[in-house]
Design a protein around this motif. Structure first.
Motif, PDB file in Angstrom:
ATOM      1  N   ALA A  74      32.071  48.966  42.547  1.00 31.71           N
ATOM      2  CA  ALA A  74      32.278  50.054  43.831  1.00 31.71           C
ATOM      3  C   ALA A  74      32.363  49.325  45.735  1.00 31.71           C
ATOM      4  CB  ALA A  74      30.812  50.456  44.521  1.00 31.71           C
ATOM      5  N   THR A  75      31.775  48.253  45.456  1.00 31.89           N
ATOM      6  CA  THR A  75      32.214  46.880  46.098  1.00 31.89           C
ATOM      7  C   THR A  75      32.906  45.995  46.456  1.00 31.89           C
ATOM      8  OG1 THR A  75      30.995  45.067  45.090  1.00 31.89           O
ATOM      9  CG2 THR A  75      29.368  46.329  45.958  1.00 31.89           C
ATOM     10  N   PHE A  76      34.459  46.028  45.674  1.00 36.63           N
ATOM     11  CA  PHE A  76      35.479  44.752  45.151  1.00 36.63           C
ATOM     12  C   PHE A  76      36.082  45.547  46.707  1.00 36.63           C
ATOM     13  CE2 PHE A  76      34.915  43.939  40.178  1.00 36.63           C
ATOM     14  CZ  PHE A  76      33.354  43.695  40.808  1.00 36.63           C
ATOM     15  N   ASP A  77      36.615  46.573  46.513  1.00 37.72           N
ATOM     16  CA  ASP A  77      37.617  46.689  47.304  1.00 37.72           C
ATOM     17  C   ASP A  77      37.122  46.012  49.334  1.00 37.72           C
ATOM     18  OD1 ASP A  77      39.460  48.172  45.812  1.00 37.72           O
ATOM     19  OD2 ASP A  77      38.240  50.126  46.550  1.00 37.72           O
ATOM     20  N   ALA A  78      35.767  46.261  49.467  1.00 34.80           N
ATOM     21  CA  ALA A  78      35.189  45.278  50.277  1.00 34.80           C
ATOM     22  C   ALA A  78      35.463  44.393  50.775  1.00 34.80           C
ATOM     23  CB  ALA A  78      33.730  46.143  50.939  1.00 34.80           C
ATOM     24  N   PHE A  79      35.531  44.218  49.260  1.00 35.05           N
ATOM     25  CA  PHE A  79      35.067  42.583  49.579  1.00 35.05           C
ATOM     26  C   PHE A  79      36.038  42.033  49.729  1.00 35.05           C
ATOM     27  CE2 PHE A  79      36.100  38.826  46.511  1.00 35.05           C
ATOM     28  CZ  PHE A  79      35.779  37.915  46.334  1.00 35.05           C
ATOM     29  N   VAL A  80      37.682  42.625  49.165  1.00 32.64           N
ATOM     30  CA  VAL A  80      39.164  42.180  48.309  1.00 32.64           C
ATOM     31  C   VAL A  80      39.368  42.763  50.588  1.00 32.64           C
ATOM     32  CG1 VAL A  80      41.265  42.391  48.617  1.00 32.64           C
ATOM     33  CG2 VAL A  80      39.955  42.808  46.288  1.00 32.64           C
ATOM     34  N   GLU A  81      39.236  43.024  51.267  1.00 33.73           N
ATOM     35  CA  GLU A  81      39.646  43.098  52.480  1.00 33.73           C
ATOM     36  C   GLU A  81      39.095  42.324  52.944  1.00 33.73           C
ATOM     37  OE1 GLU A  81      37.941  46.440  53.441  1.00 33.73           O
ATOM     38  OE2 GLU A  81      39.495  48.043  53.079  1.00 33.73           O
ATOM     39  N   ASP A  82      38.030  41.676  52.755  1.00 39.23           N
ATOM     40  CA  ASP A  82      37.320  40.172  53.342  1.00 39.23           C
ATOM     41  C   ASP A  82      37.501  39.181  53.091  1.00 39.23           C
ATOM     42  OD1 ASP A  82      35.144  41.672  54.321  1.00 39.23           O
ATOM     43  OD2 ASP A  82      33.430  41.439  52.918  1.00 39.23           O
ATOM     44  N   VAL A  83      38.595  38.914  51.686  1.00 38.50           N
ATOM     45  CA  VAL A  83      39.177  37.637  51.388  1.00 38.50           C
ATOM     46  C   VAL A  83      40.684  37.747  51.660  1.00 38.50           C
ATOM     47  CG1 VAL A  83      40.854  36.715  49.434  1.00 38.50           C
ATOM     48  CG2 VAL A  83      37.979  38.074  49.103  1.00 38.50           C
ATOM     49  N   GLY A  84      40.463  39.175  52.570  1.00 44.98           N
ATOM     50  CA  GLY A  84      42.257  39.320  53.183  1.00 44.98           C
ATOM     51  C   GLY A  84      42.009  39.197  54.631  1.00 44.98           C
ATOM     52  N   ARG A  85      40.720  38.990  55.297  1.00 45.36           N
ATOM     53  CA  ARG A  85      40.426  38.556  56.655  1.00 45.36           C
ATOM     54  C   ARG A  85      40.682  37.158  56.066  1.00 45.36           C
ATOM     55  NH1 ARG A  85      37.962  43.787  57.309  1.00 45.36           N
ATOM     56  NH2 ARG A  85      36.257  43.424  56.511  1.00 45.36           N
ATOM     57  N   SER A  86      39.685  36.686  55.259  1.00 40.69           N
ATOM     58  CA  SER A  86      39.897  35.199  55.409  1.00 40.69           C
ATOM     59  C   SER A  86      41.065  34.616  55.047  1.00 40.69           C
ATOM     60  CB  SER A  86      38.947  34.185  54.346  1.00 40.69           C
ATOM     61  OG  SER A  86      37.615  34.913  53.982  1.00 40.69           O
ATOM     62  N   GLY A  91      45.966  31.968  58.461  1.00 40.43           N
ATOM     63  CA  GLY A  91      47.223  32.259  58.569  1.00 40.43           C
ATOM     64  C   GLY A  91      48.439  32.301  56.681  1.00 40.43           C
ATOM     65  N   VAL A  92      47.511  32.447  56.848  1.00 33.89           N
ATOM     66  CA  VAL A  92      47.962  32.848  54.889  1.00 33.89           C
ATOM     67  C   VAL A  92      47.923  33.741  54.197  1.00 33.89           C
ATOM     68  CG1 VAL A  92      48.324  30.156  53.713  1.00 33.89           C
ATOM     69  CG2 VAL A  92      46.017  32.148  53.118  1.00 33.89           C
ATOM     70  N   GLU A  93      48.779  34.563  53.237  1.00 34.26           N
ATOM     71  CA  GLU A  93      48.709  36.518  52.842  1.00 34.26           C
ATOM     72  C   GLU A  93      47.955  36.056  51.319  1.00 34.26           C
ATOM     73  OE1 GLU A  93      52.541  37.654  53.310  1.00 34.26           O
ATOM     74  OE2 GLU A  93      52.067  38.284  55.453  1.00 34.26           O
ATOM     75  N   GLY A  94      47.756  34.948  50.969  1.00 27.87           N
ATOM     76  CA  GLY A  94      47.390  34.895  49.580  1.00 27.87           C
ATOM     77  C   GLY A  94      46.990  33.407  49.159  1.00 27.87           C
ATOM     78  N   PHE A  95      45.992  34.018  47.358  1.00 28.65           N
ATOM     79  CA  PHE A  95      45.563  32.490  46.930  1.00 28.65           C
ATOM     80  C   PHE A  95      46.272  32.346  45.517  1.00 28.65           C
ATOM     81  CE2 PHE A  95      43.548  36.113  45.087  1.00 28.65           C
ATOM     82  CZ  PHE A  95      43.382  35.334  44.016  1.00 28.65           C
ATOM     83  N   ASP A  96      45.830  30.812  45.787  1.00 29.92           N
ATOM     84  CA  ASP A  96      46.702  30.365  43.822  1.00 29.92           C
ATOM     85  C   ASP A  96      45.753  30.711  42.934  1.00 29.92           C
ATOM     86  OD1 ASP A  96      48.626  29.008  45.922  1.00 29.92           O
ATOM     87  OD2 ASP A  96      47.810  28.970  46.847  1.00 29.92           O
ATOM     88  N   TYR A  97      44.236  30.341  42.929  1.00 26.31           N
ATOM     89  CA  TYR A  97      43.419  29.887  41.421  1.00 26.31           C
ATOM     90  C   TYR A  97      42.296  31.360  41.892  1.00 26.31           C
ATOM     91  CZ  TYR A  97      45.510  25.464  42.305  1.00 26.31           C
ATOM     92  OH  TYR A  97      46.478  24.530  42.277  1.00 26.31           O
ATOM     93  N   LEU A  98      42.048  31.733  40.989  1.00 30.48           N
ATOM     94  CA  LEU A  98      40.663  32.625  40.416  1.00 30.48           C
ATOM     95  C   LEU A  98      40.019  31.676  39.324  1.00 30.48           C
ATOM     96  CD1 LEU A  98      38.971  35.027  40.645  1.00 30.48           C
ATOM     97  CD2 LEU A  98      40.976  36.316  39.603  1.00 30.48           C
ATOM     98  N   VAL A  99      38.535  32.169  39.891  1.00 32.78           N
ATOM     99  CA  VAL A  99      37.832  31.408  38.789  1.00 32.78           C
ATOM    100  C   VAL A  99      36.762  32.441  38.621  1.00 32.78           C
ATOM    101  CG1 VAL A  99      35.846  29.623  37.405  1.00 32.78           C
ATOM    102  CG2 VAL A  99      38.678  28.871  39.258  1.00 32.78           C
ATOM    103  N   ASN A 100      36.662  33.208  36.988  1.00 32.56           N
ATOM    104  CA  ASN A 100      35.515  34.375  36.941  1.00 32.56           C
ATOM    105  C   ASN A 100      34.653  33.718  36.623  1.00 32.56           C
ATOM    106  OD1 ASN A 100      37.165  37.105  38.162  1.00 32.56           O
ATOM    107  ND2 ASN A 100      38.135  36.533  36.639  1.00 32.56           N
ATOM    108  N   ASN A 101      33.422  32.779  37.299  1.00 34.28           N
ATOM    109  CA  ASN A 101      32.486  32.325  36.953  1.00 34.28           C
ATOM    110  C   ASN A 101      31.489  32.442  36.900  1.00 34.28           C
ATOM    111  OD1 ASN A 101      31.058  29.063  36.528  1.00 34.28           O
ATOM    112  ND2 ASN A 101      30.235  30.311  38.572  1.00 34.28           N
ATOM    113  N   ALA A 102      30.793  33.645  37.767  1.00 32.96           N
ATOM    114  CA  ALA A 102      29.598  34.589  38.299  1.00 32.96           C
ATOM    115  C   ALA A 102      29.055  34.668  37.032  1.00 32.96           C
ATOM    116  CB  ALA A 102      29.451  35.576  39.609  1.00 32.96           C
ATOM    117  N   GLY A 103      27.871  34.441  37.060  1.00 31.62           N
ATOM    118  CA  GLY A 103      26.883  35.548  35.198  1.00 31.62           C
ATOM    119  C   GLY A 103      25.807  35.337  35.664  1.00 31.62           C
ATOM    120  N   LEU A 137      45.166  40.464  42.107  1.00 31.93           N
ATOM    121  CA  LEU A 137      45.904  40.002  41.329  1.00 31.93           C
ATOM    122  C   LEU A 137      46.729  40.775  43.104  1.00 31.93           C
ATOM    123  CD1 LEU A 137      46.200  42.289  37.766  1.00 31.93           C
ATOM    124  CD2 LEU A 137      46.624  39.349  39.112  1.00 31.93           C
ATOM    125  N   PRO A 138      47.067  41.508  43.397  1.00 27.68           N
ATOM    126  CA  PRO A 138      47.972  41.598  45.000  1.00 27.68           C
ATOM    127  C   PRO A 138      47.884  40.702  45.434  1.00 27.68           C
ATOM    128  CG  PRO A 138      47.386  43.806  44.467  1.00 27.68           C
ATOM    129  CD  PRO A 138      45.931  43.271  43.489  1.00 27.68           C
TER     130      PRO A 138
END
Length: 259
Positions: A74-86, A91-103, A137-138
């Protein structure tokens, strides 16, 4: 048309979950050494996360630490918004690499494992990975890379690890499906499966318990337990363009554990 020079190419950017400690932290630092900026998540220890940001900055790269519980979709939408602001601040709109590490860890027999235990593992290790990846993904560039962290325990059965290993096994299957479906976007998706590593994971069990450490060393071909510096550089290298043709693979990084 002349190829874009290295100096004029934009910096690569990675998102690393659980990047404030252990293997995630090591990955962030080795990405920085390769010239990659990072947005990484931490669950609660902001001081620890800020220390990693400073280390990245000392290496001449940029980093942002964002709080996220990857077990709470339920917190992911807000997180993605934070990513977008960062990203916008960079000065960019996207990123290149995703590492799903948390556990999170879990050690109990099948008989002793509760429904809540399984739900917690599922939420972090499979549901969270699935939906956080979906939400991001977007923003990930075509031609990007995704690495999902699994475990040597999906290959070697160790009593007391069934629920945890089962969730990691599901992530390995998901990796292949992501590679298939994201292929048209030229996004490569792989699994890295560490063996037993000396970190604070599982309460520092491998790092701090001499008996367990010796046991791991004795069943490992290279004669010792793993270290974070055995894993972070491998993940950083896998994300690099030199490994662009590696896709849909499970790569175990264990020093030859239980072969």
């Amino acid at each position: 048309m002349a190829e874009q020079s290295e100096a004029s190419k934009p910096n690569k950017i990675a998102i690393v979950t659980g990047g404030s400690r252990g293997l995630g932290r090591n990955t962030v630092l080795h990405l920085a050494a390769r010239g990659v900026d990072s947005i990484f998540t931490y669950r609660s220890n902001q001081v620890e996360a800020e220390a990693v940001v400073r280390q990245v900055e000392q290496a001449g790269r940029r980093a942002v630490a964002l709080s996220l519980d990857t077990g709470k979709c339920a917190t992911f939408d807000a997180f993605v918004e934070d990513v977008g602001r960062s990203l916008s601040r960079w000065g960019v709109e996207g990123f290149d690499y995703l590492v799903n590490n948390a556990g999170i860890s879990h050690h109990a027999s099948i008989e002793e494992t509760t429904e809540q235990d399984v739900d917690d593992l599922y939420n972090v290790h499979f549901k969270g990975v699935f939906f956080l990846t979906q939400k991001l993904l977007p923003l990930i560039h075509d031609g990007g890379r995704i690495v999902n962290i699994s475990s040597g325990l999906t290959r070697v059965a160790v009593a007391g690890s069934a629920p945890y290993a089962s969730m990691k096994g599901a992530v390995e299957v998901l990796t292949r499906y992501l590679a298939k479906e994201l292929g048209p976007r030229r996004i490569a998706v792989n699994t890295v499966a560490p063996g037993a590593v000396e970190t604070d994971f599982s309460g520092g069990m491998v790092r701090d318990n001499p008996e367990i450490n010796r046991f791991v060393a004795n069943i490992t071909a290279l004669g010792r337990a793993g270290l974070p510096d055995d894993i972070g550089p491998m993940i950083a290298a896998l994300l690099a363009d030199d490994n662009r043709w590696v896709n849909a693979q499970r790569i175990e990084v264990s020093g030859g554990m239980a072969i």
